[in-house]
Design a protein around this motif. Structure first.
Motif, mmCIF file in Angstrom:
data_model
loop_
_atom_site.group_PDB
_atom_site.id
_atom_site.type_symbol
_atom_site.label_atom_id
_atom_site.label_comp_id
_atom_site.label_asym_id
_atom_site.label_seq_id
_atom_site.Cartn_x
_atom_site.Cartn_y
_atom_site.Cartn_z
ATOM 1 N N SER A 62 0.826 -1.204 0.000
ATOM 2 C CA SER A 62 0.000 0.000 0.000
ATOM 3 C C SER A 62 0.865 1.261 0.000
ATOM 4 C CB SER A 62 -0.916 0.015 1.222
ATOM 5 O OG SER A 62 -0.132 0.163 2.394
ATOM 6 N N LYS A 63 0.203 2.359 -0.313
ATOM 7 C CA LYS A 63 0.828 3.687 -0.286
ATOM 8 C C LYS A 63 -0.198 4.643 0.314
ATOM 9 C CE LYS A 63 1.069 5.911 -4.235
ATOM 10 N NZ LYS A 63 1.490 6.276 -5.599
ATOM 11 N N VAL A 64 0.236 5.425 1.292
ATOM 12 C CA VAL A 64 -0.667 6.372 1.953
ATOM 13 C C VAL A 64 -0.132 7.787 1.776
ATOM 14 C CG1 VAL A 64 -1.769 7.056 4.105
ATOM 15 C CG2 VAL A 64 -1.261 4.641 3.687
ATOM 16 N N LEU A 65 -0.974 8.678 1.257
ATOM 17 C CA LEU A 65 -0.611 10.078 1.100
ATOM 18 C C LEU A 65 -1.297 10.901 2.185
ATOM 19 C CD1 LEU A 65 -0.005 8.855 -1.747
ATOM 20 C CD2 LEU A 65 -0.655 11.072 -2.698
ATOM 21 N N GLU A 66 -0.531 11.697 2.892
ATOM 22 C CA GLU A 66 -1.094 12.641 3.846
ATOM 23 C C GLU A 66 -1.104 14.010 3.174
ATOM 24 O OE1 GLU A 66 -0.367 13.217 8.476
ATOM 25 O OE2 GLU A 66 1.159 14.265 7.303
ATOM 26 N N ILE A 67 -2.299 14.534 2.925
ATOM 27 C CA ILE A 67 -2.467 15.811 2.229
ATOM 28 C C ILE A 67 -2.921 16.860 3.244
ATOM 29 C CG2 ILE A 67 -3.656 16.988 0.340
ATOM 30 C CD1 ILE A 67 -4.090 14.235 -0.937
ATOM 31 N N ILE A 68 -2.201 17.978 3.294
ATOM 32 C CA ILE A 68 -2.496 19.036 4.258
ATOM 33 C C ILE A 68 -3.012 20.259 3.512
ATOM 34 C CG2 ILE A 68 -1.569 20.483 6.111
ATOM 35 C CD1 ILE A 68 -1.483 17.515 6.774
ATOM 36 N N ASP A 69 -4.113 20.828 3.991
ATOM 37 C CA ASP A 69 -4.654 22.015 3.332
ATOM 38 C C ASP A 69 -4.176 23.287 4.042
ATOM 39 O OD1 ASP A 69 -6.184 22.321 5.611
ATOM 40 O OD2 ASP A 69 -8.121 21.996 4.649
ATOM 41 N N SER A 70 -4.679 24.441 3.609
ATOM 42 C CA SER A 70 -4.224 25.737 4.133
ATOM 43 C C SER A 70 -4.603 25.941 5.599
ATOM 44 C CB SER A 70 -4.801 26.876 3.284
ATOM 45 O OG SER A 70 -6.220 26.804 3.252
ATOM 46 N N ASN A 71 -5.536 25.148 6.102
ATOM 47 C CA ASN A 71 -5.936 25.237 7.511
ATOM 48 C C ASN A 71 -5.259 24.175 8.376
ATOM 49 O OD1 ASN A 71 -7.813 27.372 7.027
ATOM 50 N ND2 ASN A 71 -9.253 25.857 6.192
ATOM 51 N N ASP A 72 -4.279 23.480 7.792
ATOM 52 C CA ASP A 72 -3.557 22.396 8.482
ATOM 53 C C ASP A 72 -4.436 21.188 8.776
ATOM 54 O OD1 ASP A 72 -1.053 23.540 8.470
ATOM 55 O OD2 ASP A 72 -1.350 24.578 10.366
ATOM 56 N N SER A 73 -5.555 21.075 8.069
ATOM 57 C CA SER A 73 -6.364 19.850 8.160
ATOM 58 C C SER A 73 -5.700 18.769 7.317
ATOM 59 C CB SER A 73 -7.784 20.116 7.657
ATOM 60 O OG SER A 73 -8.420 21.084 8.456
ATOM 61 N N ALA A 74 -5.872 17.510 7.725
ATOM 62 C CA ALA A 74 -5.194 16.400 7.046
ATOM 63 C C ALA A 74 -6.201 15.459 6.395
ATOM 64 C CB ALA A 74 -4.329 15.633 8.037
ATOM 65 N N PHE A 75 -5.900 15.103 5.156
ATOM 66 C CA PHE A 75 -6.698 14.119 4.419
ATOM 67 C C PHE A 75 -5.773 12.963 4.063
ATOM 68 C CE2 PHE A 75 -8.972 12.047 1.060
ATOM 69 C CZ PHE A 75 -10.306 12.388 1.221
ATOM 70 N N TYR A 76 -6.243 11.736 4.290
ATOM 71 C CA TYR A 76 -5.411 10.557 4.033
ATOM 72 C C TYR A 76 -5.974 9.781 2.846
ATOM 73 C CZ TYR A 76 -3.317 11.798 8.425
ATOM 74 O OH TYR A 76 -2.658 12.485 9.417
ATOM 75 N N LEU A 77 -5.106 9.514 1.894
ATOM 76 C CA LEU A 77 -5.483 8.844 0.651
ATOM 77 C C LEU A 77 -4.752 7.509 0.590
ATOM 78 C CD1 LEU A 77 -7.200 9.608 -1.854
ATOM 79 C CD2 LEU A 77 -5.112 10.489 -2.893
ATOM 80 N N ILE A 78 -5.490 6.409 0.437
ATOM 81 C CA ILE A 78 -4.887 5.072 0.495
ATOM 82 C C ILE A 78 -4.954 4.390 -0.870
ATOM 83 C CG2 ILE A 78 -4.976 2.797 1.599
ATOM 84 C CD1 ILE A 78 -6.318 4.105 3.983
ATOM 85 N N TYR A 79 -3.786 3.868 -1.286
ATOM 86 C CA TYR A 79 -3.686 3.064 -2.512
ATOM 87 C C TYR A 79 -3.263 1.650 -2.124
ATOM 88 C CZ TYR A 79 -3.575 7.403 -5.279
ATOM 89 O OH TYR A 79 -3.872 8.607 -5.858
ATOM 90 N N PHE A 80 -3.754 0.678 -2.882
ATOM 91 C CA PHE A 80 -3.295 -0.703 -2.713
ATOM 92 C C PHE A 80 -2.906 -1.222 -4.098
ATOM 93 C CE2 PHE A 80 -3.731 -5.306 -2.550
ATOM 94 C CZ PHE A 80 -3.076 -5.614 -1.359
ATOM 95 N N LYS A 81 -1.612 -1.578 -4.245
ATOM 96 C CA LYS A 81 -1.090 -2.013 -5.550
ATOM 97 C C LYS A 81 -1.481 -1.020 -6.655
ATOM 98 C CE LYS A 81 -0.373 -6.250 -6.580
ATOM 99 N NZ LYS A 81 -0.473 -7.678 -6.968
ATOM 100 N N ASN A 82 -1.300 0.241 -6.368
ATOM 101 C CA ASN A 82 -1.569 1.350 -7.300
ATOM 102 C C ASN A 82 -3.046 1.567 -7.612
ATOM 103 O OD1 ASN A 82 1.194 2.056 -7.612
ATOM 104 N ND2 ASN A 82 1.452 0.323 -9.005
ATOM 105 N N SER A 83 -3.922 0.828 -6.943
ATOM 106 C CA SER A 83 -5.359 1.077 -7.090
ATOM 107 C C SER A 83 -5.834 1.898 -5.903
ATOM 108 C CB SER A 83 -6.131 -0.250 -7.119
ATOM 109 O OG SER A 83 -5.778 -1.007 -8.256
ATOM 110 N N ILE A 84 -6.587 2.938 -6.185
ATOM 111 C CA ILE A 84 -7.048 3.788 -5.102
ATOM 112 C C ILE A 84 -8.169 3.084 -4.328
ATOM 113 C CG2 ILE A 84 -8.716 5.043 -6.556
ATOM 114 C CD1 ILE A 84 -7.842 7.557 -4.897
ATOM 115 N N LEU A 85 -8.005 3.010 -3.007
ATOM 116 C CA LEU A 85 -9.013 2.387 -2.148
ATOM 117 C C LEU A 85 -10.007 3.420 -1.631
ATOM 118 C CD1 LEU A 85 -6.988 -0.102 0.106
ATOM 119 C CD2 LEU A 85 -8.319 -0.592 -1.940
ATOM 120 N N GLY A 86 -9.464 4.528 -1.179
ATOM 121 C CA GLY A 86 -10.327 5.543 -0.598
ATOM 122 C C GLY A 86 -9.553 6.369 0.392
#
Length: 457
Positions: A31-55
């Motif tokens: 898997s690969k997990v991206l932590e995305i931070i916006d201008s308000n320092d809120s965090a969104f986590y994006l999960i991939y499994f074998k290059n397929s996006i899970l959610g």
């Protein structure tokens, strides 16, 4: 480049958008997990499994013992400074998340059911654990019902690793039909977790590399090599690393990886030599010269040979800003005095534009020790001697001119003209030098002055 990404999430009765920059990426198992931070320092986590996006989703904090907690604690975490960070980023700037109810159905189009069961364990931060357990149990029952006991056993092991307290599953796999599978070595899907958790141990490191190689997961192998070098400052197989690097990455990306690792640990000599080779092949001569001079404590004859090859491609002012360069020159061109003369002359000419001859003579001292026959040394001695005598300004100006230092030469003749206003020679020199500089008006003025004085003589 880590630009802004937009994540679009379709909910039951509405849609939601999150925009921000990728702060860090965790590589964990498949898997690969991206932590995305916006201008308000809120965090969104994006999960991939074998290059397929899970959610994924927005979280205020990561709950302990969940998948995300393990990914960032046990996985390999890459920040923007990591040389492979750009290669891990999504290709598109807008990411559409699949609907939660559709995720695992869609995954079956390009993943095996075993892989789907493992992917389900990655989503416990965003889907109720009991719902995920139910999905994996359905896969287990499917295999068992169709007589695929090996796959059923593996699915059961995945389920028990995810939720150890399910007694019904524990009882089922103790049944006789599963007995022979209990004696067989764990499959790669399950062994990878063990190898990952213990990757700093050489045996597990080797097995993990073998597993990733068998599955053609080359980028993950490179990330693993880098991660363990950061920890141990060593490679278990440096030639394999280099081969993988050259096969998978463009030359500029190869260079970025080597530079990153050398900055991490400058003591690993094979890595340093490889970085220098890459710098030279990319014609990054100043960087190569700077790295050799600044980062290698004990220079060998090989290093001096490399310096000889690249120094002629480096700007003079850049060379002069390197520490102890006058001592390094002492070891260059030992059998080619003409080349050493050219190099030292080039440097001295530049120094004389900034410093007085006495200072330049002092800089020459380490070079003079073993190279007293260099003509430029004699010329600097003469300059230094003449500069101390105001009666020798004409000779000093002529010597500066021979060295190609027109401005310094003009200064000498201008001083001579002030001190001896009746002399024609400095005025003629000034006319000639301004002509060479393309300053026609000044040249003509001095020429007219010399003609006028000659008539009066």
């Amino acid at each position: 480049m880590n630009d802004s990404y937009t994540v679009k999430q379709n909910l039951t009765s509405s849609s939601k958008t999150f925009q921000g920059r990728v702060h860090r990426i965790a590589i964990y198992l498949q898997s690969k997990v991206l932590e995305i931070i916006d201008s308000n320092d809120s965090a969104f986590y994006l999960i991939y499994f074998k290059n397929s996006i899970l959610g994924g989703g927005e979280l205020e904090e990561i709950t302990e013992k969940t998948f995300l907690h393990k990914a960032f604690r046990e996985g390999i975490v890459c920040y923007a400074s990591h040389p492979l960070f750009p290669l891990l980023l999504p290709k598109g700037r807008t990411i559409h998340l699949p609907k939660t109810n559709d995720i695992f159905t869609q995954l079956q189009n390009h993943l095996s059911l075993l892989e789907v069961s493992l992917a389900a364990t990655c989503m416990d931060n965003f889907i109720e654990k009991q719902q995920l357990v139910s999905i994996i149990r359905q896969i287990f029952n499917h295999f068992k019902r169709n007589g695929h006991f090996a796959k059923a056993y593996q699915t059961a092991k995945i389920l028990l690793a995810f939720s150890p307290g399910i007694r019904a599953i524990q009882e089922i796999i103790r049944a006789s039909e599963f007995e022979k599978y209990r004696k067989i070595e764990q499959p790669p899907l399950l062994m990878e977790l063990f190898y990952y958790q213990n990757r700093t141990e050489r045996k597990c490191e080797i097995y993990l590399h073998q597993l990733l190689k068998q599955q053609s997961r080359s980028l993950e192998r490179l990330i693993l090599f880098i991660n363990l070098f950061e920890i141990k400052h060593d490679f278990y197989d440096f030639p394999d690393f280099l081969s993988l690097l050259k096969h998978e990455l463009k030359p500029t990306d190869q260079y970025a990886v080597l530079k990153f690792l050398c900055e991490c640990s400058p003591a690993y000599s094979p890595l340093i030599e490889q970085l220098i080779q890459e710098q030279i092949s990319l014609k990054q001569y100043p960087e190569a010269l700077s790295f050799i001079v600044n980062r290698i404590p004990q220079l060998s004859s090989t290093h001096y040979e490399i310096i000889e090859r690249i120094i002629e491609h480096v700007d003079t002012s850049y060379i002069l800003h390197l520490p102890n360069v006058n001592q390094i020159i002492n070891h260059l061109y030992l059998t080619e005095p003409a080349k050493k003369e050219d190099l030292v002359r080039r440097l001295i000419t530049n120094l004389l534009k900034i410093y007085e001859p006495s200072k330049v003579k002092e800089w020459l001292h380490p070079i003079r020790e073993n190279n007293s026959c260099l003509q430029i040394c004699s010329e600097v001695d003469e300059l230094e001697s003449l500069s101390r005598n105001l009666d020798q300004l004409m000779k000093l100006g002529e010597l500066y001119y021979q060295l190609g230092l027109v401005d310094q030469s003009i200064e000498c003749f201008a001083w001579e003209m002030e001190l001896n206003p009746t002399l024609l020679e400095p005025i003629r020199w000034l006319s000639k030098l301004y002509e060479e500089k393309g300053m026609k008006e000044e040249a003509d003025n001095y020429k007219k002055l010399s003609i006028h004085m000659a008539k009066r003589a």
